[in-house]
Design a protein around this motif. Structure first.
Motif, PDB file in Angstrom:
ATOM      1  N   LEU A  37       0.827  -1.201   0.000  1.00 47.35           N
ATOM      2  CA  LEU A  37       0.000   0.000   0.000  1.00 47.35           C
ATOM      3  C   LEU A  37       0.864   1.255   0.000  1.00 47.35           C
ATOM      4  N   MET A  38       1.936   1.244   0.783  1.00 47.11           N
ATOM      5  CA  MET A  38       2.837   2.408   0.851  1.00 47.11           C
ATOM      6  C   MET A  38       3.529   2.662  -0.478  1.00 47.11           C
ATOM      7  N   THR A  39       3.835   1.592  -1.215  1.00 48.63           N
ATOM      8  CA  THR A  39       4.612   1.712  -2.450  1.00 48.63           C
ATOM      9  C   THR A  39       3.747   2.019  -3.660  1.00 48.63           C
ATOM     10  N   THR A  40       2.579   1.380  -3.741  1.00 53.55           N
ATOM     11  CA  THR A  40       1.775   1.502  -4.961  1.00 53.55           C
ATOM     12  C   THR A  40       0.419   2.158  -4.747  1.00 53.55           C
ATOM     13  N   GLY A  41       0.032   2.393  -3.487  1.00 55.72           N
ATOM     14  CA  GLY A  41      -1.282   2.975  -3.219  1.00 55.72           C
ATOM     15  C   GLY A  41      -1.321   4.469  -3.477  1.00 55.72           C
ATOM     16  N   PRO A  42      -2.518   5.051  -3.546  1.00 55.27           N
ATOM     17  CA  PRO A  42      -2.675   6.478  -3.864  1.00 55.27           C
ATOM     18  C   PRO A  42      -2.661   7.403  -2.654  1.00 55.27           C
ATOM     19  N   TYR A  43      -2.355   6.880  -1.460  1.00 57.80           N
ATOM     20  CA  TYR A  43      -2.524   7.654  -0.230  1.00 57.80           C
ATOM     21  C   TYR A  43      -1.216   8.250   0.267  1.00 57.80           C
ATOM     22  N   ARG A  44      -1.343   9.305   1.041  1.00 57.40           N
ATOM     23  CA  ARG A  44      -0.216   9.927   1.722  1.00 57.40           C
ATOM     24  C   ARG A  44      -0.768  10.659   2.939  1.00 57.40           C
ATOM     25  N   LEU A  45       0.119  11.070   3.834  1.00 57.40           N
ATOM     26  CA  LEU A  45      -0.319  11.860   4.981  1.00 57.40           C
ATOM     27  C   LEU A  45      -0.715  13.263   4.537  1.00 57.40           C
ATOM     28  N   VAL A  46      -1.787  13.770   5.099  1.00 55.00           N
ATOM     29  CA  VAL A  46      -2.121  15.182   4.932  1.00 55.00           C
ATOM     30  C   VAL A  46      -1.051  15.974   5.665  1.00 55.00           C
ATOM     31  N   ASN A  47      -0.303  16.790   4.959  1.00 48.87           N
ATOM     32  CA  ASN A  47       0.828  17.454   5.608  1.00 48.87           C
ATOM     33  C   ASN A  47       1.202  18.733   4.874  1.00 48.87           C
ATOM     34  N   ASN A  48       0.779  19.842   5.431  1.00 47.56           N
ATOM     35  CA  ASN A  48       1.179  21.170   4.974  1.00 47.56           C
ATOM     36  C   ASN A  48       1.760  21.886   6.184  1.00 47.56           C
ATOM     37  N   PRO A  49       3.067  22.167   6.195  1.00 45.25           N
ATOM     38  CA  PRO A  49       3.681  22.797   7.383  1.00 45.25           C
ATOM     39  C   PRO A  49       2.962  24.054   7.847  1.00 45.25           C
ATOM     40  N   ALA A  50       2.290  24.745   6.939  1.00 41.38           N
ATOM     41  CA  ALA A  50       1.564  25.957   7.330  1.00 41.38           C
ATOM     42  C   ALA A  50       0.341  25.636   8.186  1.00 41.38           C
ATOM     43  N   ASN A  51      -0.112  24.375   8.139  1.00 37.72           N
ATOM     44  CA  ASN A  51      -1.324  23.976   8.865  1.00 37.72           C
ATOM     45  C   ASN A  51      -1.032  23.017  10.010  1.00 37.72           C
ATOM     46  N   VAL A  52       0.187  23.060  10.529  1.00 37.70           N
ATOM     47  CA  VAL A  52       0.589  22.075  11.527  1.00 37.70           C
ATOM     48  C   VAL A  52      -0.284  22.127  12.780  1.00 37.70           C
ATOM     49  N   ALA A  53      -0.876  23.279  13.060  1.00 38.39           N
ATOM     50  CA  ALA A  53      -1.686  23.419  14.274  1.00 38.39           C
ATOM     51  C   ALA A  53      -3.100  22.890  14.097  1.00 38.39           C
ATOM     52  N   THR A  54      -3.497  22.570  12.871  1.00 39.52           N
ATOM     53  CA  THR A  54      -4.890  22.174  12.626  1.00 39.52           C
ATOM     54  C   THR A  54      -5.058  20.932  11.763  1.00 39.52           C
ATOM     55  N   GLN A  55      -4.035  20.536  10.996  1.00 39.19           N
ATOM     56  CA  GLN A  55      -4.255  19.523   9.965  1.00 39.19           C
ATOM     57  C   GLN A  55      -4.554  18.128  10.523  1.00 39.19           C
ATOM     58  N   TYR A  56      -3.973  17.789  11.653  1.00 38.32           N
ATOM     59  CA  TYR A  56      -4.259  16.478  12.234  1.00 38.32           C
ATOM     60  C   TYR A  56      -5.723  16.401  12.628  1.00 38.32           C
ATOM     61  N   ARG A  57      -6.206  17.368  13.382  1.00 39.97           N
ATOM     62  CA  ARG A  57      -7.585  17.317  13.863  1.00 39.97           C
ATOM     63  C   ARG A  57      -8.587  17.473  12.729  1.00 39.97           C
ATOM     64  N   SER A  58      -8.211  18.146  11.672  1.00 34.55           N
ATOM     65  CA  SER A  58      -9.140  18.342  10.562  1.00 34.55           C
ATOM     66  C   SER A  58      -9.575  17.013   9.952  1.00 34.55           C
ATOM     67  N   LEU A  59      -8.772  15.981  10.102  1.00 37.37           N
ATOM     68  CA  LEU A  59      -9.144  14.665   9.591  1.00 37.37           C
ATOM     69  C   LEU A  59     -10.389  14.125  10.285  1.00 37.37           C
ATOM     70  N   PHE A  60     -10.673  14.615  11.494  1.00 38.34           N
ATOM     71  CA  PHE A  60     -11.751  14.076  12.317  1.00 38.34           C
ATOM     72  C   PHE A  60     -12.916  15.046  12.481  1.00 38.34           C
ATOM     73  N   THR A  61     -12.772  16.270  12.018  1.00 35.08           N
ATOM     74  CA  THR A  61     -13.837  17.260  12.188  1.00 35.08           C
ATOM     75  C   THR A  61     -14.394  17.763  10.865  1.00 35.08           C
ATOM     76  N   SER A  62     -13.865  17.286   9.747  1.00 34.82           N
ATOM     77  CA  SER A  62     -14.315  17.762   8.439  1.00 34.82           C
ATOM     78  C   SER A  62     -15.576  17.023   7.997  1.00 34.82           C
ATOM     79  N   GLU A  63     -16.417  17.739   7.274  1.00 40.62           N
ATOM     80  CA  GLU A  63     -17.628  17.100   6.760  1.00 40.62           C
ATOM     81  C   GLU A  63     -17.287  16.049   5.707  1.00 40.62           C
ATOM     82  N   ASN A  64     -16.335  16.340   4.854  1.00 38.89           N
ATOM     83  CA  ASN A  64     -15.927  15.396   3.825  1.00 38.89           C
ATOM     84  C   ASN A  64     -14.757  14.558   4.324  1.00 38.89           C
ATOM     85  N   LEU A  65     -14.793  13.257   4.062  1.00 35.64           N
ATOM     86  CA  LEU A  65     -13.626  12.426   4.340  1.00 35.64           C
ATOM     87  C   LEU A  65     -12.449  12.922   3.515  1.00 35.64           C
TER      88      LEU A  65
END
Length: 595
Positions: free
Chosen positions: A247-275
Motif C-alpha cells: 500500500l505504501m509503495t503503490t497505493g494512492p494515499y499519503r499523509l495530509v501534511n502542509n507545514p503551514a497547517n501544523v496546528a490544525t491539519q491532524y484534527r481536521s481529519l476528524f472534524t471535516s464534513e468530507n472524508l
C-alpha cells in the motif's frame, strides 16, 4: 422450570439452525437476484451498512482502555462478576452475530449466478469483497473468543455434524482469514470508482485491514506464550509488512501534511464534513441535514456522555517539539496544566482542550477551559468535536468518521518491522518520522530506549524501536478504536486496572485559572463551600470517595480508584455464552471461565 428449559432449548436450537441455513430475510426474488452487477452492488452495499462499526464505536471503542478515564467502567472489568451468562456477541437468529456470516456465505455461494453476466474482473472483485467481509467477521470473533467454528458456505439444515461441531482452532481459523484476505487483496479492484469516495471496499482497504489483522495476530502470538504459537508469529508479522509495504509503495494515499497547517491539519481529519481521501482509506460519510450524529453532544454533555478524559501518564508520552522527551524535563511530574502544553507535539492540543482552545459558545467565539462536569482528569477530548455549542443537545454533528487511515498503515509497518528485529533508520524514516514531522516534532530516530515508557509497559521490553512505535501509535490513534486491542495483543491487561491520574494540583484549596484567560476555573477542596462563598465559574472538585490527590494535599488528581476494576488473565478472551453452549455443548469453554 423443566418445561421452561425445554422451550428455551427448542428456541435456541431453531435459532442455531436458522442463522447458518436460512436465506437472508431481505432476499430480492432469490432465484433471479444476484445475476447482474447492479444486484451485486445492492447486496454488498448491505454489508457496508450492516457490518461496519457505527460512528460511536469508532469514536468510543477505546473508552475502556488504559489511557482513557471514564465516569463509569464496563461490568466486564469490575471485579470477577462477569461470566458466561452475561456474555453476548454470539447468538443466532436474524439479528444475531452469526447472521452476519450467513449473509456473506449466502452471497458467495450464489455469486456464480452472475458469472456469465459480468466481466471476469468484476466477478473477482465482488468475490474479493465477500471474502473481505468474511475475514472481517472472523477476525472480530477470534479477537473476542479465540477458537471459533469455521464455516465457508451455507450449512444444510440436516447437516448436524457441521451445525453442532466443536470450535476450530485459532491457528486454523486465522490461516483461513489470511487466505480470504490474500484473495481479496489480489482480486478487489483499485479502479477509481471504488476508491475515490473512501466509502467502498477496494484493494487498498483490504491491504490496510490485512496489515492490522496480521500485526494483531503476530504480536498476540508473540506475547501470549500460553498459546504455544510463538514460532508462527513471524509469519503474520511478515504478512503485515507485506500488506503495508504494498500500500505504501503503490497505493494512492499519503499523509495530509502542509507545514503551514501544523496546528490544525491532524484534527481536521476528524472534524471535516468530507472524508479527506488523501489519507482516509475507508470511513463513514456524514452530511448536514442528511446523515448526522451526536458525538459533539456527548463530548460536551454532563449526562449524555461518559466523561472521557486522557490520563496524565499518557499525556506524558507526547514528545517536545524538538523531539526530546517530556519526561526528561526536570520536575516534569509537577508541571501545571498550562506548562504541560508548552512546546509539545501539536497533536496534543488537537486532541484535548488546551489553554489556547476556543469554540463558539452562544454564538460568540471565546476561549474555553476544561469543564470538570465533563472531564475527570482535566484532559478533556476534542478530537471528534465540532467547536460550536449549537450541536450540544442535538444530533446535528456532520463530521465524517475515518475507519482506516494511511497513518495506521505506517504504524503497522513500523511495529511489525520492530517486532521482527528489522527496524532501523531507513524503516523509521519512511514511517514514524513522517508522522512526527506532520505534527511539528523533530523526527530523528531514538538514540536509546525511554525508561519512562519501559516502566509504563512494566518492563516487558527495552527495545527502543518497539517502545517508540508504541508511543507513536498511542498518540496518533488515540480515540480511534484500536487501543483496547493493542493492550490485549501486547498482553498488558494489568494496565486496565490502574488508578487514573489527571492534571497536577500544586495545592488543594487554591483557585486556578487553567487557561490563563483571567477567569478562575477550578478548585480542589475537602468540602464544597456554601453557595454564598462559591466563586462564579469555578468547578469545585471534592476529595473523598471519588477523587483524591496523589500526595495528600497536592499532586495529581486521581480518579477511578473506587470503581473496582480488576484484571484477570482469563479476560484476554471472553467466555463462550451459556446460551450458545446449551445449544451446542461441543463448543466447550475458554480457560478460566468454567463454572
Amino acid at each position: 422450570m423443566k418445561q421452561l428449559f425445554i422451550l428455551l432449548s427448542a428456541f435456541l436450537l431453531a435459532s442455531c439452525q436458522e442463522f447458518l441455513t436460512r436465506d437472508p430475510e431481505n432476499e430480492i426474488g432469490s432465484e433471479e437476484f444476484m445475476r447482474t452487477e447492479n444486484d451485486l452492488v445492492l447486496y454488498t452495499n448491505g454489508f457496508l451498512q450492516r457490518h461496519m462499526p457505527d460512528e460511536e464505536t469508532l469514536a468510543w471503542g477505546d473508552q475502556y482502555s488504559d489511557n482513557i478515564a471514564t465516569r463509569t467502567s464496563t461490568q466486564f472489568l469490575i471485579g470477577d462478576n462477569w461470566g458466561p451468562d452475561e456474555q453476548g456477541g454470539w447468538g443466532g437468529g436474524a439479528s444475531g452475530k452469526w447472521s452476519e456470516l450467513r449473509n456473506v456465505n449466502y452471497f458467495l455461494d450464489n455469486l456464480p449466478k452472475a458469472r456469465s453476466n459480468v466481466s471476469d474482473a468484476t466477478y473477482r472483485h465482488y468475490e474479493g469483497v465477500g471474502r473481505f467481509w468474511r475475514a472481517y467477521f472472523y477476525y472480530s470473533m477470534v479477537r473476542t473468543f479465540g477458537d471459533v467454528p469455521w464455516y465457508d458456505s451455507e450449512i444444510d439444515i440436516a447437516d448436524a455434524d457441521q451445525l453442532y461441531k466443536p470450535r476450530d482452532s485459532r491457528e486454523f481459523v486465522m490461516d483461513k482469514i489470511l487466505e480470504d484476505l490474500n484473495f481479496a487483496a489480489e482480486n478487489c479492484s483499485a479502479e477509481d470508482r471504488y476508491v475515490r469516495s473512501s466509502t467502498l471496499i477496494n484493494k487498498w482497504v483490504v491491504l490496510a485491514f490485512k496489515s492490522r489483522v496480521c500485526l494483531f495476530e503476530g504480536t498476540y502470538r508473540n506475547y501470549h506464550e500460553e498459546l504455544g504459537l510463538k514460532a508462527s508469529a513471524p509469519k503474520f508479522l511478515r504478512e503485515a509488512v507485506s500488506a503495508a509495504e504494498e500500500l505504501m509503495t503503490t497505493g494512492p494515499y499519503r499523509l495530509v501534511n502542509n507545514p503551514a497547517n501544523v496546528a490544525t491539519q491532524y484534527r481536521s481529519l476528524f472534524t471535516s464534513e468530507n472524508l479527506n481521501t488523501t489519507e482516509v482509506i475507508l470511513g463513514l460519510s456524514f452530511r448536514t441535514d442528511v446523515r448526522m450524529h451526536s458525538i459533539t453532544w456527548k463530548l460536551f454533555s454532563a449526562s449524555f456522555g461518559n466523561n472521557w478524559s486522557l490520563t496524565q501518564p499518557f499525556v506524558n508520552q507526547y514528545l517536545m517539539l524538538d523531539g526530546s522527551r517530556f519526561t526528561d524535563l526536570p520536575g516534569y511530574e509537577q508541571k501545571t496544566y498550562r506548562e504541560v502544553f508548552e512546546n509539545r507535539d501539536r497533536r496534543l492540543e488537537q486532541t484535548v482542550i488546551s489553554p489556547s482552545y476556543t469554540r463558539r459558545i452562544s454564538g460568540a467565539v471565546r476561549r474555553d477551559a476544561p469543564n470538570f462536569a465533563l472531564t475527570s482528569t482535566g484532559y478533556q477530548p476534542i478530537k471528534w468535536a465540532l467547536d460550536d455549542d449549537v450541536h450540544v443537545g442535538l444530533a446535528t454533528a456532520n463530521n465524517s468518521i475515518p475507519m482506516f487511515r494511511y497513518a495506521e498503515v505506517l504504524l503497522n509497518y513500523a511495529e511489525a518491522k520492530a517486532e521482527l528485529g528489522e527496524m532501523d533508520v531507513p524503516e523509521w524514516d519512511r514511517s514514524i518520522r513522517l508522522l512526527r514531522e506532520r505534527a511539528g516534532v523533530n523526527g530523528a530516530p531514538p538514540a536509546a530506549y525511554d525508561p519512562y515508557l519501559a516502566a509504563y509497559y512494566q518492563h516487558q521490553t527495552t527495545d527502543k524501536w518497539i517502545l517508540e512505535v508504541r508511543r507513536e501509535r498511542g498518540v496518533e490513534l488515540v480515540f480511534e478504536n484500536v487501543r483496547y486491542d493493542d493492550i490485549m495483543r501486547w498482553r498488558m491487561g494489568e494496565l486496565l486496572e490502574k488508578t487514573w491520574q489527571g492534571i497536577y494540583i500544586p495545592q488543594k484549596g487554591e483557585v486556578y485559572d487553567l487557561n490563563g484567560d483571567g477567569a478562575p476555573d477550578l478548585s480542589v477542596v475537602d468540602a464544597e463551600p456554601p453557595a454564598n462563598q462559591r466563586i462564579p465559574g469555578v468547578a469545585y472538585v471534592v476529595l473523598g470517595s471519588v477523587y483524591r490527590l496523589s500526595e495528600g494535599d497536592r499532586g495529581n488528581l486521581e480518579f477511578g480508584f473506587s470503581q473496582g476494576r480488576r484484571w484477570l488473565d482469563k479476560k484476554y478472551l471472553r467466555p463462550i455464552p451459556t446460551s450458545a453452549r446449551q445449544v451446542n455443548p461441543a463448543l466447550g469453554q475458554n480457560p478460566g471461565w468454567e463454572r
